[in-house]
Enzyme design. Structure first.
Site, PDB file in Angstrom:
ATOM      1  N   SER A 260       0.846  -1.191   0.000  1.00 33.81           N
ATOM      2  CA  SER A 260       0.000   0.000   0.000  1.00 33.81           C
ATOM      3  C   SER A 260       0.883   1.244   0.000  1.00 33.81           C
ATOM      4  O   SER A 260       2.103   1.137   0.105  1.00 33.81           O
ATOM      5  CB  SER A 260      -0.906   0.004   1.229  1.00 33.81           C
ATOM      6  OG  SER A 260      -0.151   0.393   2.358  1.00 33.81           O
ATOM      7  N   LYS A 261       0.229   2.386  -0.100  1.00 30.58           N
ATOM      8  CA  LYS A 261       0.963   3.654  -0.159  1.00 30.58           C
ATOM      9  C   LYS A 261       1.910   3.815   1.023  1.00 30.58           C
ATOM     10  O   LYS A 261       2.943   4.456   0.923  1.00 30.58           O
ATOM     11  CB  LYS A 261      -0.021   4.822  -0.169  1.00 30.58           C
ATOM     12  CG  LYS A 261      -0.703   4.992  -1.502  1.00 30.58           C
ATOM     13  CD  LYS A 261      -0.825   6.481  -1.857  1.00 30.58           C
ATOM     14  CE  LYS A 261      -1.403   6.671  -3.241  1.00 30.58           C
ATOM     15  NZ  LYS A 261      -2.871   6.630  -3.243  1.00 30.58           N
ATOM     16  N   ARG A 262       1.535   3.209   2.163  1.00 33.12           N
ATOM     17  CA  ARG A 262       2.386   3.300   3.355  1.00 33.12           C
ATOM     18  C   ARG A 262       3.783   2.750   3.083  1.00 33.12           C
ATOM     19  O   ARG A 262       4.755   3.122   3.716  1.00 33.12           O
ATOM     20  CB  ARG A 262       1.756   2.531   4.512  1.00 33.12           C
ATOM     21  CG  ARG A 262       0.988   3.399   5.484  1.00 33.12           C
ATOM     22  CD  ARG A 262       0.284   2.550   6.514  1.00 33.12           C
ATOM     23  NE  ARG A 262      -0.766   1.735   5.872  1.00 33.12           N
ATOM     24  CZ  ARG A 262      -0.824   0.422   5.918  1.00 33.12           C
ATOM     25  NH1 ARG A 262       0.068  -0.264   6.567  1.00 33.12           N
ATOM     26  NH2 ARG A 262      -1.793  -0.223   5.308  1.00 33.12           N
TER      27      ARG A 262
END
Ligand code: GLU
Length: 488
Positions: A260-262
Site C-alpha cells: 500500500s501507499k504506506r
C-alpha cells in the site's frame, strides 16, 4: 494453442498502480510468447469513481514500460485514438451491448429487477450487523413476478437488475495458477448487474466484453478471484464458452501485508523518476513468476518473453523488495550506453561527459537520485568544499601544499596513454609517490579531495582520468590556494 487474445482492463480511477502494471506485463508476456494479441480495454462503468487524467496516465505508462498495445486506445502524438476491429474499447461507449445482454438475462429469468430503496438496503445491513450475520442482499425482490416487475418498471419505479444466483450446488472453477477452486453457491449473493444510472456494473460489462472481444485468457489480480464463480455463472446463463482464467498472486509490502501507499511509491509513473524502465519490468516480472533458474537479470522484454511461463507463476504472495529492485536497476543502468542513460534520466550533461563520468558513478549508484547526487562533483564547474578537508588527519598544511604542488608539476609529464587508463595512472603515481618517500595517504588523500571535494568518493585515478588533464590541474591549483588560505 490458437493465438491468444488477452486484455488488460484497468478502471480509470486513478494513477496506474504497480499491481496494474504487473497485470499488464504478465498479459503482455503471455500473449507475446504465444503469438497472440494484447488488448487494452478501459472499464469506466463506475462513473462516480472516474479520474479524467487516469486514461492518459495508463497509456503513458504502458508506452514508457514498452508494453505495446495491439488493440485499444493508444496515444499517438499526444492524442488518444483507438486501433483494432473489436472496438470501441471503452466500456462507456458500449452501453447498447450491455442493455441487450441484461434484457436477455431478464427474459430468461437469470436476472431480475430489484426495487429495494437505498433506505431498505441500509436498514437490512444494520440488522444483519446487529445479528452478526454476513452482509448481503436478502433476495427481497427475487420472487416478484415478471409481469409485476414489468408494470412497475413501466410506471417509472427506479430499479437495479440483480443476478439470480443459484442457491444450491457449487461452481468448480479451473484457474491456470491455482488449479480447481470450488465455490459453494450458498455463499454468493444476488449481485447487481445493472445500475439505476443506466450503466452496467463491472461484472456484467466485463463478461459481456470478454466474450464479445473473443478473449481467450483472463489474467488478472487475485482480488478478482471471489468474482470468478459469478462470472462463470454468467457465461453459463448466456450459454457462452468462458475463457481460461489465471489469478496472479498478491503483491505484498515488507511486512507481508498487501502493498500500500504506506510502503512508499505505488504509482507506476513514480518509478520512472528513479529506475530504468526495463529494470522495473525485470523486477516486476519476478513478482509472482519464478523462472526456476538462478537467472534474475533480464536484459530486455524479448528475453523475458522467451522465458516467461504462466505455469511457473506462484500462488503465494510476492514481496515487493525495493533492495532487489535497486540491485537490478544498477545492473540495467550499467548495461545502458552512458549517453542513453543520461538522456533517459534527463541529466544535464553532454554525451562526452556522460561517457566519461557515468561508468564511475554507476559502479555503486542504484537509483537515478544516487546518480544525480553522485555525479554532481564531476560535472561541477567549480567545486565547493571545506578547505580543511584537504589536509589528511595525520598530515600538515605544509606537507599538503608540497604534495599538491608536486602533483601539479609531475602529472602533466604522464603520457596520453596513461591519462586514458586509470590502472596505468595508478601504477605510475604510486611509483612516483614511493620515490618521494611519501605515504600513500599523505599524497593521495589531498589529491582525491582536490579532485572531488568529498570525504568519500570513487577511486581517485578513475576520477582523474574521467576529468582529464586540464580539469585535474585546474582543481589541484584551486586546492593549493585553499590550503594556503587556511589559518596556520
Ligand atoms: N476493471 C478491473 C480492474 O480494474 C478489471 C478486472 C479484470 O481484469 O477482470 O482491475
Amino acid at each position: 494453442m490458437k493465438p491468444p487474445r488477452v486484455r488488460f482492463a484497468p478502471s480509470p480511477t486513478g494513477r496506474l498502480h504497480i499491481g496494474g502494471l504487473r497485470t499488464a506485463l504478465f498479459n503482455y508476456l503471455f500473449t507475446r510468447k504465444n503469438g497472440g494479441v494484447f488488448i487494452l480495454r478501459i472499464e469506466d462503468t463506475d462513473q462516480k469513481r472516474l479520474v479524467p487524467e487516469s486514461l492518459e496516465d495508463i497509456l503513458r505508462n504502458l508506452a514508457a514500460y514498452g508494453l505495446t498495445v495491439d488493440e485499444g486506445p493508444r496515444l499517438i502524438d499526444g492524442k488518444i485514438s483507438e486501433v483494432g476491429s473489436y472496438g470501441p474499447y471503452t466500456q462507456s461507449k458500449r452501453l447498447p451491448l450491455y442493455r441487450r445482454a441484461i434484457d436477455e438475462l431478464i427474459e430468461q429469468g437469470s436476472a431480475y429487477p430489484c426495487f429495494c430503496t437505498v433506505q431498505r438496503l441500509s436498514e437490512l445491513r444494520t440488522s444483519q450487523e446487529a445479528q452478526h450475520l454476513a452482509p448481503g442482499y436478502d433476495g427481497h425482490c427475487r420472487n416478484i413476478t415478471p409481469d409485476e416487475a414489468r408494470r412497475r418498471r413501466t410506471a417509472g419505479e427506479p430499479c437495479v437488475i440483480r443476478f439470480r444466483t443459484p442457491k444450491k450446488g457449487q461452481t468448480v472453477a479451473h484457474d491456470l495458477i491455482r488449479g480447481d477452486v470450488t465455490f459453494k453457491h450458498e455463499t454468493l449473493e444476488d449481485v447487481v448487474l445493472f445500475k439505476t444510472d443506466g450503466f452496467p456494473t463491472y461484472h456484467l460489462a466485463n463478461v459481456v466484453d470478454d466474450h464479445a472481444m473473443d478473449i481467450t485468457h483472463v489474467i488478472r489480480a487475485e482480488e478478482w478471484l471471489p468474482s470468478l464463480p459469478l462470472h462463470l455463472l454468467l457465461y453459463a446463463a448466456f450459454t457462452w464458452t468462458p475463457p481460461e482464467f489465471a489469478h496472479l498472486p498478491l503483491i505484498l509490502g515488507p511486512t507481508r501485508k498487501k502493498l500500500s501507499k504506506r510502503d512508499g511509491d505505488t504509482a507506476a509513473a513514480d518509478f520512472l523518476n528513479e529506475y530504468v524502465p526495463m529494470a522495473m519490468v525485470n523486477f516486476i516480472s519476478l513478482l509472482g513468476w519464478n523462472p526456476k533458474t538462478e537467472q534474475e537479470y533480464y536484459a530486455s522484454l524479448d528475453v523475458l518473453v522467451k522465458d516467461f511461463d504462466l505455469a511457473k507463476v506462484n500462488k503465494a504472495g510476492a514481496i515487493f523488495d525495493v533492495a532487489k529492485l535497486k540491485h537490478l536497476n544498477r545492473l540495467h543502468m550499467r548495461a545502458l550506453p552512458p549517453e542513453k542513460l543520461a538522456t533517459l534520466m534527463q541529466l544535464e550533461c553532454t554525451a562526452d561527459e556522460a561517457i566519461r563520468f557515468l561508468p564511475i558513478i554507476t559502479e555503486k549508484a542504484e537509483t537515478f537520485s544516487d546518480v544525480r547526487s553522485g555525479i554532481a562533483f564531476l560535472l561541477a564547474a567549480e567545486l565547493v568544499y571545506e578547505p580543511s578537508l584537504l589536509v589528511p588527519k595525520a598530515g600538515t598544511r605544509e606537507k599538503t601544499i608540497t604534495v599538491l604542488t608536486a602533483f601539479l608539476q609531475w602529472l602533466p609529464t604522464c603520457g596520453e596513454q596513461t591519462w586514458r587508463n586509470a590502472e596505468a595512472l595508478k601504477a605510475e603515481t604510486l611509483a612516483w609517490v614511493a620515490k618521494n618517500s611519501w605515504t600513500n595517504s599523505e599524497a593521495l588523500w589531498p589529491l582525491r579531495v582536490a579532485l572531488s571535494g568529498l570525504a568519500k568518493s570513487p577511486d581517485v585515478f578513475a576520477i582523474a582520468c574521467a576529468l582529464q588533464k586540464v580539469k585535474v590541474l585546474e582543481r589541484i591549483q584551486r586546492a593549493i590556494e585553499h590550503v594556503k588560505n587556511l589559518q596556520k
